[in-house]
Design a protein around this motif. Sequence first.
Motif, mmCIF file in Angstrom:
data_model
loop_
_atom_site.group_PDB
_atom_site.id
_atom_site.type_symbol
_atom_site.label_atom_id
_atom_site.label_comp_id
_atom_site.label_asym_id
_atom_site.label_seq_id
_atom_site.Cartn_x
_atom_site.Cartn_y
_atom_site.Cartn_z
ATOM 1 N N GLU A 1 0.832 -1.206 0.000
ATOM 2 C CA GLU A 1 0.000 0.000 0.000
ATOM 3 C C GLU A 1 0.865 1.254 0.000
ATOM 4 O O GLU A 1 0.609 2.197 -0.744
ATOM 5 N N VAL A 2 1.928 1.246 0.806
ATOM 6 C CA VAL A 2 2.844 2.386 0.863
ATOM 7 C C VAL A 2 3.528 2.588 -0.489
ATOM 8 O O VAL A 2 3.702 3.721 -0.940
ATOM 9 N N GLN A 3 3.906 1.481 -1.135
ATOM 10 C CA GLN A 3 4.589 1.555 -2.428
ATOM 11 C C GLN A 3 3.608 1.736 -3.586
ATOM 12 O O GLN A 3 4.032 1.920 -4.733
ATOM 13 N N ASP A 4 2.314 1.642 -3.304
ATOM 14 C CA ASP A 4 1.282 1.707 -4.336
ATOM 15 C C ASP A 4 1.582 0.703 -5.453
ATOM 16 O O ASP A 4 1.509 0.999 -6.641
ATOM 17 N N HIS A 5 1.965 -0.499 -5.014
ATOM 18 C CA HIS A 5 2.291 -1.577 -5.952
ATOM 19 C C HIS A 5 1.889 -2.893 -5.305
ATOM 20 O O HIS A 5 2.486 -3.319 -4.326
ATOM 21 N N HIS A 6 0.886 -3.528 -5.842
ATOM 22 C CA HIS A 6 0.244 -4.642 -5.159
ATOM 23 C C HIS A 6 0.510 -5.973 -5.854
ATOM 24 O O HIS A 6 0.353 -6.073 -7.075
ATOM 25 N N PRO A 7 0.903 -6.978 -5.075
ATOM 26 C CA PRO A 7 1.236 -8.279 -5.656
ATOM 27 C C PRO A 7 -0.003 -9.051 -6.087
ATOM 28 O O PRO A 7 -1.099 -8.844 -5.580
ATOM 29 N N GLU A 8 0.224 -9.951 -7.014
ATOM 30 C CA GLU A 8 -0.754 -10.991 -7.308
ATOM 31 C C GLU A 8 -0.313 -12.148 -6.424
ATOM 32 O O GLU A 8 0.853 -12.543 -6.455
ATOM 33 N N TRP A 9 -1.218 -12.655 -5.593
ATOM 34 C CA TRP A 9 -0.802 -13.748 -4.717
ATOM 35 C C TRP A 9 -1.923 -14.730 -4.454
ATOM 36 O O TRP A 9 -3.092 -14.456 -4.680
ATOM 37 N N PHE A 10 -1.496 -15.888 -3.976
ATOM 38 C CA PHE A 10 -2.403 -16.992 -3.718
ATOM 39 C C PHE A 10 -1.925 -17.666 -2.441
ATOM 40 O O PHE A 10 -0.731 -17.923 -2.287
ATOM 41 N N ASN A 11 -2.846 -17.930 -1.530
ATOM 42 C CA ASN A 11 -2.482 -18.522 -0.245
ATOM 43 C C ASN A 11 -3.304 -19.774 0.014
ATOM 44 O O ASN A 11 -4.513 -19.772 -0.131
ATOM 45 N N VAL A 12 -2.610 -20.844 0.381
ATOM 46 C CA VAL A 12 -3.239 -22.044 0.913
ATOM 47 C C VAL A 12 -2.419 -22.455 2.125
ATOM 48 O O VAL A 12 -1.202 -22.670 2.012
ATOM 49 N N TYR A 13 -3.072 -22.486 3.273
ATOM 50 C CA TYR A 13 -2.487 -22.858 4.556
ATOM 51 C C TYR A 13 -1.154 -22.148 4.802
ATOM 52 O O TYR A 13 -1.146 -20.973 5.116
ATOM 53 N N ASN A 14 -0.036 -22.834 4.662
ATOM 54 C CA ASN A 14 1.265 -22.240 5.006
ATOM 55 C C ASN A 14 2.047 -21.747 3.790
ATOM 56 O O ASN A 14 3.197 -21.370 3.902
ATOM 57 N N ARG A 15 1.414 -21.733 2.633
ATOM 58 C CA ARG A 15 2.097 -21.379 1.383
ATOM 59 C C ARG A 15 1.505 -20.087 0.814
ATOM 60 O O ARG A 15 0.293 -19.937 0.722
ATOM 61 N N GLN B 1 2.041 -17.944 -2.670
ATOM 62 C CA GLN B 1 2.652 -17.829 -3.992
ATOM 63 C C GLN B 1 2.464 -16.388 -4.468
ATOM 64 O O GLN B 1 1.350 -15.879 -4.461
ATOM 65 N N VAL B 2 3.568 -15.754 -4.861
ATOM 66 C CA VAL B 2 3.542 -14.343 -5.234
ATOM 67 C C VAL B 2 4.032 -14.176 -6.669
ATOM 68 O O VAL B 2 5.036 -14.773 -7.064
ATOM 69 N N THR B 3 3.334 -13.345 -7.409
ATOM 70 C CA THR B 3 3.750 -12.921 -8.745
ATOM 71 C C THR B 3 3.794 -11.407 -8.747
ATOM 72 O O THR B 3 2.841 -10.761 -8.310
ATOM 73 N N LEU B 4 4.901 -10.859 -9.215
ATOM 74 C CA LEU B 4 5.050 -9.409 -9.307
ATOM 75 C C LEU B 4 5.271 -9.012 -10.756
ATOM 76 O O LEU B 4 6.167 -9.543 -11.429
ATOM 77 N N THR B 5 4.461 -8.101 -11.230
ATOM 78 C CA THR B 5 4.581 -7.529 -12.560
ATOM 79 C C THR B 5 3.977 -6.136 -12.505
ATOM 80 O O THR B 5 3.195 -5.834 -11.609
ATOM 81 N N THR B 6 4.341 -5.300 -13.433
ATOM 82 C CA THR B 6 3.804 -3.935 -13.475
ATOM 83 C C THR B 6 2.954 -3.800 -14.725
ATOM 84 O O THR B 6 3.473 -3.720 -15.834
ATOM 85 N N HIS B 7 1.661 -3.800 -14.529
ATOM 86 C CA HIS B 7 0.738 -3.742 -15.664
ATOM 87 C C HIS B 7 0.932 -2.466 -16.474
ATOM 88 O O HIS B 7 0.862 -2.493 -17.703
#
Length: 97
Positions: A54-68, A70-76
């Motif tokens: 939020e501070v960086q105004d750049h938000h990850p694409e991510w997916f969470n299951v239990y302890n995992r 997964q993050v994807t970073l790209t700049t649209h």
Amino acid sequence: MSVTQLTEQQRTDALAALPEWSLRDDGLAIERTFLFKDFSEAFGFMTRAALLAEVQDHHPEWFNVYNRVQVTLTTHDAGGLSERDVKMATAMDALLA
């Protein structure tokens, strides 16, 4: 403000500094899977990362299951990987220190 895609050399240099991250097959994003002890630890990480995003105004694409997480970073706005992604990846890695 215009955001530009990293050049091939800049991508190579950035990934050398981010050894846990990998370049997505299409070269337009970086990805990492974070593993934690349990869901609470994973969710805590996501909360801290969300505040940084939020501070960086750049938000990850991510997916969470239990302890995992997964993050994807790209700049649209740039049509692919940019310095903003590298900064966010570095900030996310720092949360583990």
